[in-house]
Design a protein around this motif. Structure first.
Motif, PDB file in Angstrom:
ATOM      1  N   TYR A  11       3.907 -42.112  30.027  1.00 50.58           N
ATOM      2  CA  TYR A  11       4.135 -42.068  28.583  1.00 50.58           C
ATOM      3  C   TYR A  11       4.067 -40.629  28.090  1.00 50.58           C
ATOM      4  O   TYR A  11       3.229 -39.836  28.560  1.00 50.58           O
ATOM      5  N   MET A  56       0.726 -49.297  32.684  1.00 54.01           N
ATOM      6  CA  MET A  56       1.564 -48.277  32.055  1.00 54.01           C
ATOM      7  C   MET A  56       2.715 -47.868  32.961  1.00 54.01           C
ATOM      8  O   MET A  56       3.861 -47.737  32.515  1.00 54.01           O
ATOM      9  N   GLN A  57       2.422 -47.682  34.249  1.00 53.41           N
ATOM     10  CA  GLN A  57       3.476 -47.265  35.173  1.00 53.41           C
ATOM     11  C   GLN A  57       4.522 -48.355  35.378  1.00 53.41           C
ATOM     12  O   GLN A  57       5.708 -48.067  35.534  1.00 53.41           O
ATOM     13  N   ASN A  78       5.467 -50.511  33.228  1.00 51.66           N
ATOM     14  CA  ASN A  78       6.208 -50.756  31.990  1.00 51.66           C
ATOM     15  C   ASN A  78       7.373 -49.766  31.918  1.00 51.66           C
ATOM     16  O   ASN A  78       7.288 -48.702  31.307  1.00 51.66           O
ATOM     17  N   LYS A 124       8.688 -48.498  28.693  1.00 56.96           N
ATOM     18  CA  LYS A 124       7.716 -47.708  27.921  1.00 56.96           C
ATOM     19  C   LYS A 124       7.544 -48.271  26.507  1.00 56.96           C
ATOM     20  O   LYS A 124       7.576 -47.547  25.522  1.00 56.96           O
TER      21      LYS A 124
END
Length: 344
Positions: free
Chosen positions: A300, A179-180, A182, A185
């Motif tokens: 996110y 997630m980080q 990306n 996002k």
């Protein structure tokens, strides 16, 4: 001295011709060409000769040495060839005999299970993500909504290397890192297989080291029904189309709401037996909707995105599918056990 050198040459060549083994040739070499041999003694006496005789004797001595050395090498090659021929005749090979089959290995059952699970989820659009086995406390706990001193940490007895470094207790850190990393996002759909470590007692159902597969989906408007649909598709693909699932409320710090996922017992078809403790169901994995705090720490916006996550033990999947009763069988390197899973 010239006559003496001629005599020595004839003697040496005669012994070379009579030699029947390589050892005999070595003895001739030492006797005539060694430091204490007669040819060397002749050369040492050259100081007593006149200046006119010395070059002639020196040239003759070199010629004798070279001729004896050449004959020794030729005879040695001949003896070695004869010995090889005798050996080949004594050890003849029947080329018409069938060859001995070379045993081929096969994949470890845990590797096969991981590949099968990856194939199932790949068919649903998931990609595979991996991460380090040595993790930081932040990624293994804090970024998963488990701050320091959180009581839920006691459920994962941990091998700490330093105050901040540890052997990961789950593959969930891969989800946070994904997630980080990306930066755009964009939506995420991954499964994370890998080795994890916990300070469990080694018995029939526990091990200090085991394999785990976790999954993560992050997108807009993700609901609990999406999670159930994905897991139901997986269970029917992996265990068989006649298997059903049920979700029971549970608690995990990184998901809210959380659920334990059970599958219907294959032994009794859900009627109840010893295998399922007369419940008709067998616990397989844990899952839930990703906690807003975890989304936020992954970069996110929880007001815009939602997601679900799940995690399952590879050994447990293998034990349930193949009827294996002891987790330690996977790590004892017993060929009798491993040969049962030869795909051929």
């Amino acid at each position: 001295m010239l006559d003496r050198l001629g005599e020595l040459k004839n003697e040496a060549l005669a012994k070379v011709n009579d030699a029947s083994t390589v050892k005999d040739l070595k003895d001739v070499r030492v006797s005539y060409l060694g430091k204490k041999g007669p040819i060397t003694e002749v050369l040492r006496g050259m100081g007593q000769l006149s200046e006119e005789e010395r070059p002639k004797v020196g040239q003759k001595a070199n010629e004798v040495r070279e001729e004896i050395t050449t004959k020794l090498e030729e005879k040695e090659q001949h003896l070695e060839a004869v010995a090889l021929e005798e050996k080949l005749q004594a050890e003849s090979i029947d080329v018409t005999l069938p060859g001995r089959p070379v045993p081929r290995g096969n994949r470890h059952p845990l590797s096969s299970v991981i590949e099968t699970v990856e194939d199932v989820f790949s068919g649903m659009g998931f990609s595979v993500a991996e991460g380090p086995e040595v993790e930081t406390d932040y990624y293994n706990f804090e970024a998963l909504n488990l701050p320091k001193e959180h009581p839920a940490r006691d459920m994962q007895d941990t091998f700490f290397l330093t105050k901040e470094l540890l052997l990961r207790t789950q593959t969930s850190p891969v989800q946070v890192r994904t997630m980080q990393n990306n930066e755009a996002k964009e939506p995420i759909k991954i499964v994370c297989p890998g080795k994890v470590y916990r300070r469990d007692e080694d018995d029939a159902t526990h091990s200090h080291q085991f394999m785990q597969i976790e999954g993560l989906v992050v997108d807009r408007n993700i609901r609990m029904s999406d999670l159930k649909g994905v897991l139901e598709t997986f269970v029917k693909s992996y265990f068989g189309p006649d298997r059903n699932i049920r979700l029971r409320p549970s608690f995990f710090p990184f998901t809210e709401p959380s659920a334990e996922v059970d599958i219907s017992c294959a032994m009794c078809g859900g009627d109840g037996c010893r295998t399922c403790k007369h419940t008709g169901w067998i616990e397989v994995l844990g899952a839930g909707i990703v906690h807003p705090n975890v989304l936020e720490m992954g970069g996110y916006d929880p007001n815009e995105f939602s997601g679900f996550a799940f995690g399952m033990g590879v050994e447990r999947l293998a034990m349930l599918k193949y009827g294996i009763d002891d987790i330690r069988h996977f790590y004892t390197n017993d060929v009798r056990f491993l040969n049962q899973f030869d795909r051929a």
